[in-house]
Design a protein around this motif. Sequence first.
Motif, short mmCIF file in Angstrom:
data_model
loop_
_atom_site.label_atom_id
_atom_site.label_comp_id
_atom_site.label_asym_id
_atom_site.label_seq_id
_atom_site.Cartn_x
_atom_site.Cartn_y
_atom_site.Cartn_z
N PHE A 1 91.59 -59.97 37.61
CA PHE A 1 91.20 -58.86 38.81
C PHE A 1 91.19 -57.07 38.00
O PHE A 1 91.66 -57.10 37.59
CB PHE A 1 92.39 -58.81 39.04
N TRP A 2 90.07 -57.07 38.75
CA TRP A 2 88.87 -56.15 37.64
C TRP A 2 88.73 -54.36 38.50
O TRP A 2 88.56 -55.48 39.89
CB TRP A 2 88.16 -56.56 36.54
N ARG B 1 87.36 -52.53 31.65
CA ARG B 1 86.68 -52.38 30.32
C ARG B 1 87.16 -53.24 29.41
O ARG B 1 86.49 -53.88 28.74
CB ARG B 1 86.32 -51.22 30.26
N MET B 2 88.06 -52.72 28.62
CA MET B 2 88.58 -53.13 27.29
C MET B 2 89.10 -54.67 27.59
O MET B 2 88.79 -55.80 26.20
CB MET B 2 89.86 -52.92 27.25
N ILE C 1 88.19 -55.98 42.95
CA ILE C 1 89.26 -55.76 43.78
C ILE C 1 88.37 -54.74 44.86
O ILE C 1 89.59 -54.64 46.03
CB ILE C 1 91.04 -54.88 42.90
N ASP C 2 87.07 -54.06 44.57
CA ASP C 2 87.33 -53.30 44.95
C ASP C 2 86.31 -53.79 46.58
O ASP C 2 85.66 -53.51 47.32
CB ASP C 2 86.22 -52.22 45.21
N LEU D 1 91.48 -60.94 48.85
CA LEU D 1 91.66 -61.81 47.65
C LEU D 1 93.48 -60.86 46.93
O LEU D 1 94.29 -61.29 46.22
CB LEU D 1 90.71 -61.70 46.61
N ALA D 2 93.16 -59.68 46.22
CA ALA D 2 94.16 -58.68 45.07
C ALA D 2 95.19 -58.49 46.28
O ALA D 2 96.15 -58.82 45.85
CB ALA D 2 93.23 -57.52 45.40
#
Length: 101
Positions: free
Chosen positions: A26-27, A35-36, A58-59, A64-65
């Motif tokens: 989830f990002w 990003r890492m 997530i945006d 789902l988030a």
Amino acid sequence: MAVLTITKDNFQSEVLQSDKPVLLDFWATWCGPCRMVSPIVDEIAGERGDIKVGKVNIDDQMELAQQFGVMSIPTLVVIKNGEIANKAVGAMPKDNILALL
């Protein structure tokens, strides 16, 4: 195996009905720690044919988030047989991510 983009439309078929464990990342594009972690998740997807790897923006996929109780990102969730088997929050090294599996 390629990283899948997971949406509410393909979640049932790609994640819940998967015959392999699924690692979900989830990002969001604005998240530095995401990003890492992202290249590490991509690397794992390329190395491990025994799992599926999916990313959930997530945006774009707020439902789902919320369903997974994601409060901070990155959040990594491992789904096995349609159930949450493991969950971790925050950036971490590859060994720690592999340990979730």
